[in-house]
Each structure stands twice: as structure tokens, then as C-alpha cells.
Design a protein around this motif. Structure first.
Motif, PDB file in Angstrom:
ATOM      1  N   TRP A  86      23.024  12.097  -6.791  1.00 52.06           N
ATOM      2  CA  TRP A  86      22.622  11.005  -5.915  1.00 52.06           C
ATOM      3  C   TRP A  86      21.152  10.719  -6.185  1.00 52.06           C
ATOM      4  N   HIS A  87      20.830   9.465  -6.372  1.00 50.08           N
ATOM      5  CA  HIS A  87      19.495   9.083  -6.812  1.00 50.08           C
ATOM      6  C   HIS A  87      18.742   8.298  -5.746  1.00 50.08           C
ATOM      7  N   VAL A  88      17.434   8.465  -5.750  1.00 55.05           N
ATOM      8  CA  VAL A  88      16.543   7.655  -4.929  1.00 55.05           C
ATOM      9  C   VAL A  88      15.923   6.637  -5.874  1.00 55.05           C
ATOM     10  N   ASP A  89      16.258   5.364  -5.665  1.00 50.66           N
ATOM     11  CA  ASP A  89      15.765   4.285  -6.508  1.00 50.66           C
ATOM     12  C   ASP A  89      14.759   3.439  -5.737  1.00 50.66           C
ATOM     13  N   LEU A  90      13.604   3.248  -6.335  1.00 49.34           N
ATOM     14  CA  LEU A  90      12.535   2.431  -5.782  1.00 49.34           C
ATOM     15  C   LEU A  90      12.726   0.992  -6.248  1.00 49.34           C
ATOM     16  N   HIS A  91      12.483   0.024  -5.361  1.00 45.80           N
ATOM     17  CA  HIS A  91      12.635  -1.391  -5.708  1.00 45.80           C
ATOM     18  C   HIS A  91      11.296  -2.115  -5.580  1.00 45.80           C
ATOM     19  N   HIS A  92      11.100  -3.061  -6.463  1.00 46.04           N
ATOM     20  CA  HIS A  92       9.878  -3.866  -6.431  1.00 46.04           C
ATOM     21  C   HIS A  92       9.901  -4.788  -5.209  1.00 46.04           C
ATOM     22  N   ASP A  93       8.747  -4.972  -4.636  1.00 46.11           N
ATOM     23  CA  ASP A  93       8.569  -5.998  -3.611  1.00 46.11           C
ATOM     24  C   ASP A  93       7.185  -6.609  -3.806  1.00 46.11           C
ATOM     25  N   ASP A  94       6.968  -7.727  -3.175  1.00 45.45           N
ATOM     26  CA  ASP A  94       5.695  -8.427  -3.322  1.00 45.45           C
ATOM     27  C   ASP A  94       4.700  -8.074  -2.227  1.00 45.45           C
ATOM     28  N   VAL A  95       5.006  -7.063  -1.434  1.00 48.36           N
ATOM     29  CA  VAL A  95       4.171  -6.718  -0.287  1.00 48.36           C
ATOM     30  C   VAL A  95       3.309  -5.484  -0.553  1.00 48.36           C
ATOM     31  N   ASN A  96       3.925  -4.428  -1.054  1.00 43.62           N
ATOM     32  CA  ASN A  96       3.227  -3.152  -1.201  1.00 43.62           C
ATOM     33  C   ASN A  96       2.461  -3.052  -2.515  1.00 43.62           C
ATOM     34  N   ARG A  97       1.261  -2.504  -2.429  1.00 39.78           N
ATOM     35  CA  ARG A  97       0.446  -2.277  -3.621  1.00 39.78           C
ATOM     36  C   ARG A  97       0.734  -0.881  -4.168  1.00 39.78           C
ATOM     37  N   PHE A  98       0.418  -0.682  -5.437  1.00 40.03           N
ATOM     38  CA  PHE A  98       0.720   0.584  -6.101  1.00 40.03           C
ATOM     39  C   PHE A  98       0.183   1.804  -5.353  1.00 40.03           C
ATOM     40  N   PRO A  99      -1.073   1.802  -4.899  1.00 43.61           N
ATOM     41  CA  PRO A  99      -1.564   3.004  -4.193  1.00 43.61           C
ATOM     42  C   PRO A  99      -0.772   3.306  -2.920  1.00 43.61           C
ATOM     43  N   GLY A 100      -0.336   2.257  -2.218  1.00 44.39           N
ATOM     44  CA  GLY A 100       0.458   2.464  -1.006  1.00 44.39           C
ATOM     45  C   GLY A 100       1.819   3.065  -1.311  1.00 44.39           C
ATOM     46  N   VAL A 101       2.441   2.581  -2.375  1.00 44.62           N
ATOM     47  CA  VAL A 101       3.732   3.120  -2.791  1.00 44.62           C
ATOM     48  C   VAL A 101       3.558   4.574  -3.224  1.00 44.62           C
ATOM     49  N   ALA A 102       2.517   4.847  -3.995  1.00 38.29           N
ATOM     50  CA  ALA A 102       2.247   6.215  -4.453  1.00 38.29           C
ATOM     51  C   ALA A 102       2.042   7.147  -3.253  1.00 38.29           C
ATOM     52  N   PHE A 103       1.333   6.671  -2.232  1.00 38.99           N
ATOM     53  CA  PHE A 103       1.104   7.468  -1.029  1.00 38.99           C
ATOM     54  C   PHE A 103       2.435   7.804  -0.340  1.00 38.99           C
ATOM     55  N   ARG A 106       4.389  10.318  -2.300  1.00 49.10           N
ATOM     56  CA  ARG A 106       3.791  11.653  -2.169  1.00 49.10           C
ATOM     57  C   ARG A 106       4.162  12.268  -0.825  1.00 49.10           C
ATOM     58  N   GLN A 107       4.072  11.486   0.237  1.00 49.86           N
ATOM     59  CA  GLN A 107       4.369  12.000   1.575  1.00 49.86           C
ATOM     60  C   GLN A 107       5.834  12.384   1.733  1.00 49.86           C
ATOM     61  N   VAL A 108       6.725  11.575   1.195  1.00 52.99           N
ATOM     62  CA  VAL A 108       8.157  11.789   1.409  1.00 52.99           C
ATOM     63  C   VAL A 108       8.776  12.714   0.356  1.00 52.99           C
ATOM     64  N   CYS A 109       8.392  12.522  -0.908  1.00 57.42           N
ATOM     65  CA  CYS A 109       9.060  13.222  -2.010  1.00 57.42           C
ATOM     66  C   CYS A 109       8.197  14.269  -2.689  1.00 57.42           C
ATOM     67  N   GLY A 110       6.913  14.341  -2.332  1.00 56.06           N
ATOM     68  CA  GLY A 110       6.025  15.301  -2.968  1.00 56.06           C
ATOM     69  C   GLY A 110       5.604  14.919  -4.377  1.00 56.06           C
TER      70      GLY A 110
END
Length: 88
Positions: free
Chosen positions: A8-25, A28-32
Motif C-alpha cells: 500500500w503506497h502513500v502518493d503525494l499529489h501536486h497542488d497550486d497551494v502548497n510550497r515545497f518547504p511546507g510539503v517537506a515539513f 517530515r512530521q507525518v512520515c519522518g
């Protein structure tokens, strides 16, 4: 492959709202996942529409991670099987 053997996979999807540092944060918080990898995954999702974050042996674990990522405002879904994430 039986249902019990599926990954079972966790797939990230592109959106026009979140910036790269926010996604990385969030990753990190959820998946380490470290910041550099999180930014690379955000870049992959922007370029191709989706990025495979990680794989889990159990569906419930993948669903829990996706729910936590979504609660923090980042688009993610659960994928199943050996196929790569769907490219948009």
C-alpha cells in the motif's frame, strides 16, 4: 499476489497551494522524511502530478498516513500494488 501480500503506497499529489518547504515539513512530521527528500518529492509531484512517498505492508497504516497528511493541507492518496503512481 494475494491481497495480504499487496503493498500500500502513500502518493503525494501536486497542488497550486502548497510550497515545497511546507510539503517537506508535513512529510517530515507525518512520515519522518528528511527535508531534502521531502523537497525532492514535492518537486517530483509538481513535475509529474504525483510522487510515491513510501510503501506500507498494511492498508490501515497507509490510510492513517494519508489522513494525517491531508489534515495538514497536503494532497495525498493511497495507492496499491506494484505499479508506479499515475502520472498526470
Amino acid at each position: 499476489m494475494t491481497a495480504e501480500q499487496q503493498r500500500w503506497h502513500v502518493d503525494l499529489h501536486h497542488d497550486d497551494v502548497n510550497r515545497f518547504p511546507g510539503v517537506a515539513f508535513v512529510l517530515r512530521q507525518v512520515c519522518g522524511i528528511d527535508k531534502r527528500t521531502g523537497v525532492a518529492l514535492a518537486d517530483e509531484a509538481q513535475r509529474y502530478g504525483t510522487a510515491r512517498v513510501l510503501s506500507c505492508e498494511e492498508r490501515q497504516e497507509a490510510e492513517r498516513l494519508v489522513a494525517e497528511i491531508q489534515l495538514l493541507g497536503v494532497r495525498a492518496t493511497v495507492g496499491v500494488g506494484d505499479e508506479p503512481p499515475r502520472r498526470v
